[in-house]
Design a protein around this motif. Structure first.
Motif, PDB file in Angstrom:
ATOM      1  N   CYS A  75      44.245  49.209  32.458  1.00  0.00           N
ATOM      2  CA  CYS A  75      43.413  49.481  33.631  1.00  0.00           C
ATOM      3  C   CYS A  75      43.286  48.266  34.554  1.00  0.00           C
ATOM      4  O   CYS A  75      43.497  48.362  35.769  1.00  0.00           O
ATOM      5  CB  CYS A  75      42.037  49.976  33.194  1.00  0.00           C
ATOM      6  SG  CYS A  75      41.046  48.785  32.252  1.00  0.00           S
ATOM      7  N   SER A  76      42.955  47.104  34.002  1.00  0.00           N
ATOM      8  CA  SER A  76      42.780  45.910  34.843  1.00  0.00           C
ATOM      9  C   SER A  76      44.122  45.377  35.330  1.00  0.00           C
ATOM     10  O   SER A  76      44.210  44.792  36.421  1.00  0.00           O
ATOM     11  CB  SER A  76      42.036  44.825  34.059  1.00  0.00           C
ATOM     12  OG  SER A  76      42.716  44.511  32.856  1.00  0.00           O
ATOM     13  N   SER A 108      38.791  43.353  33.000  1.00  0.00           N
ATOM     14  CA  SER A 108      37.815  44.232  33.648  1.00  0.00           C
ATOM     15  C   SER A 108      36.471  43.554  33.864  1.00  0.00           C
ATOM     16  O   SER A 108      35.846  43.727  34.917  1.00  0.00           O
ATOM     17  CB  SER A 108      37.615  45.491  32.796  1.00  0.00           C
ATOM     18  OG  SER A 108      38.823  46.164  32.584  1.00  0.00           O
ATOM     19  N   GLN A 124      36.772  41.349  36.879  1.00  0.00           N
ATOM     20  CA  GLN A 124      37.033  42.111  38.097  1.00  0.00           C
ATOM     21  C   GLN A 124      35.778  42.818  38.602  1.00  0.00           C
ATOM     22  O   GLN A 124      35.623  43.032  39.808  1.00  0.00           O
ATOM     23  CB  GLN A 124      38.154  43.123  37.845  1.00  0.00           C
ATOM     24  CG  GLN A 124      39.527  42.493  37.674  1.00  0.00           C
ATOM     25  CD  GLN A 124      40.618  43.519  37.414  1.00  0.00           C
ATOM     26  OE1 GLN A 124      40.351  44.723  37.428  1.00  0.00           O
ATOM     27  NE2 GLN A 124      41.838  43.045  37.176  1.00  0.00           N
ATOM     28  N   SER A 125      34.860  43.176  37.669  1.00  0.00           N
ATOM     29  CA  SER A 125      33.640  43.879  38.080  1.00  0.00           C
ATOM     30  C   SER A 125      32.675  42.987  38.847  1.00  0.00           C
ATOM     31  O   SER A 125      31.692  43.478  39.405  1.00  0.00           O
ATOM     32  CB  SER A 125      32.935  44.469  36.852  1.00  0.00           C
ATOM     33  OG  SER A 125      32.468  43.442  35.988  1.00  0.00           O
ATOM     34  N   TYR A 163      33.959  50.450  38.548  1.00  0.00           N
ATOM     35  CA  TYR A 163      33.983  50.013  37.150  1.00  0.00           C
ATOM     36  C   TYR A 163      32.994  50.821  36.323  1.00  0.00           C
ATOM     37  O   TYR A 163      32.044  51.423  36.854  1.00  0.00           O
ATOM     38  CB  TYR A 163      33.698  48.510  37.038  1.00  0.00           C
ATOM     39  CG  TYR A 163      32.355  48.071  37.578  1.00  0.00           C
ATOM     40  CD1 TYR A 163      31.192  48.153  36.800  1.00  0.00           C
ATOM     41  CD2 TYR A 163      32.239  47.536  38.860  1.00  0.00           C
ATOM     42  CE1 TYR A 163      29.971  47.737  37.289  1.00  0.00           C
ATOM     43  CE2 TYR A 163      31.023  47.120  39.362  1.00  0.00           C
ATOM     44  CZ  TYR A 163      29.884  47.219  38.573  1.00  0.00           C
ATOM     45  OH  TYR A 163      28.662  46.813  39.074  1.00  0.00           O
ATOM     46  N   VAL A 184      38.126  49.787  34.653  1.00  0.00           N
ATOM     47  CA  VAL A 184      38.125  49.680  36.114  1.00  0.00           C
ATOM     48  C   VAL A 184      39.177  50.621  36.709  1.00  0.00           C
ATOM     49  O   VAL A 184      40.114  51.043  36.034  1.00  0.00           O
ATOM     50  CB  VAL A 184      38.418  48.229  36.581  1.00  0.00           C
ATOM     51  CG1 VAL A 184      37.257  47.307  36.282  1.00  0.00           C
ATOM     52  CG2 VAL A 184      39.711  47.711  35.961  1.00  0.00           C
TER      53      VAL A 184
END
Length: 290
Positions: A203-204, A222, A225-226, A244, A254
């Motif tokens: 996902c990330s 993730s 990134q959030s 997210y 995410v």
């Protein structure tokens, strides 16, 4: 008469009667004393068994008390064993019941997991079929445009038609349109933990690769990134925003919002990279980095 009877010196003097009586009395007294002593000794000897007989009840009482105490201890031990056996039996029953409950819970969880995977698979197949239909429609339109113009103009028109269709459905322009175009090109590829492309992603990894297309470097995982951009409300999302799941700074998943109430993300090994409605799995937050 003896010839010497007249001679005084040869005759034994006669003892007085009183002295003889005294002697007899002394002898009788001695005999009586002896008898008295003997009787007393016999009485003493006779008393010993009586004393032994008196002491026997005390010995019997102590023995009875000891026996009673031993019997009580034996009964208590038996009671303890019985209680312990009942406790062990109850523990065994509880262990068996817990094992059955766990097996049932595992069975239900496995059934739910399989049902969810089957649902995601059906939705992925439907989304893939929809994309194929869209591509067929776009190809038909591009072919019609090529027939009405010269070859160079037709090719340019085809490219313009495709770009307009992809941005019109999302309302994205500029960098957001480039980002979304890249993401849609990845739909259907495999989900592989730790992968960042180009044939598979997690996902990330997908989000990071998408933003690299527009020159923006993002953290790899993730959680980071959030918190990479400005937190925005889910009711005020724009195409290209990162959505997210989980808390900011500790997110576990995410994706990227593409407009029209949809997002694209690398979901799991069963479904791979998919395009989904936000209602399918509402995120908990979003950040804007463009």
């Amino acid at each position: 008469m003896s010839p010497n009877a007249h001679i005084t010196s040869h005759r034994k003097p006669r003892r007085p009667a009183t002295q003889s009586w005294a002697i007899r009395s002394g002898v009788a007294g001695g005999v009586l004393s002896t008898l008295a002593v003997t009787g007393a000794a016999q009485a003493t000897a006779a008393e010993k068994p009586a004393e032994a007989t008196i002491e026997m009840p005390a010995i019997n009482a102590a023995l009875s008390a000891s026996v009673a105490e031993s019997a009580a201890a034996t009964q208590q031990t038996a009671n303890d064993y019985q209680v312990r056996a009942q406790v062990d039996k109850a523990v065994d029953h509880a262990r068996v019941a817990a094992k059955k409950a766990k097996q049932e819970a595992d069975r239900k969880a496995e059934a739910e997991r399989k049902a969810a995977e089957a649902k995601e698979k059906r939705e992925a197949e439907q989304a893939r079929a929809s994309r194929d239909a869209q591509r067929t429609t776009l190809g038909t339109k591009a072919g019609a445009s090529a027939d009405s113009d010269d070859e160079g103009t037709g090719a340019q028109g085809s490219g313009t038609s495709t770009t307009t269709t992809s941005t019109k459905s999302t309302g994205a322009t500029g960098n957001a349109a480039t980002l979304i175009s890249f993401l849609r090109a990845q739909v259907g590829k495999a989900y592989v933990m730790g992968s960042t492309g180009p044939s598979s992603y997690d996902c990330s990894g997908l989000v990071m690769a998408a933003y690299q297309q527009i020159g923006i470097s993002l953290p790899r995982v993730s959680q980071d990134q959030s918190t990479a951009g400005t937190q925005v409300s889910l009711s005020n999302l724009q195409p290209g925003d990162i959505v997210y799941w989980g808390a900011a700074g500790s997110a576990y998943h995410v994706g990227v919002y593409i407009g029209g109430g949809k997002f694209i993300g690398a979901q799991n090994p069963s479904t791979g990279i998919v395009e989904r409605d936000m209602s399918y799995s509402p995120p908990t937050g979003a950040v804007r980095v463009m």
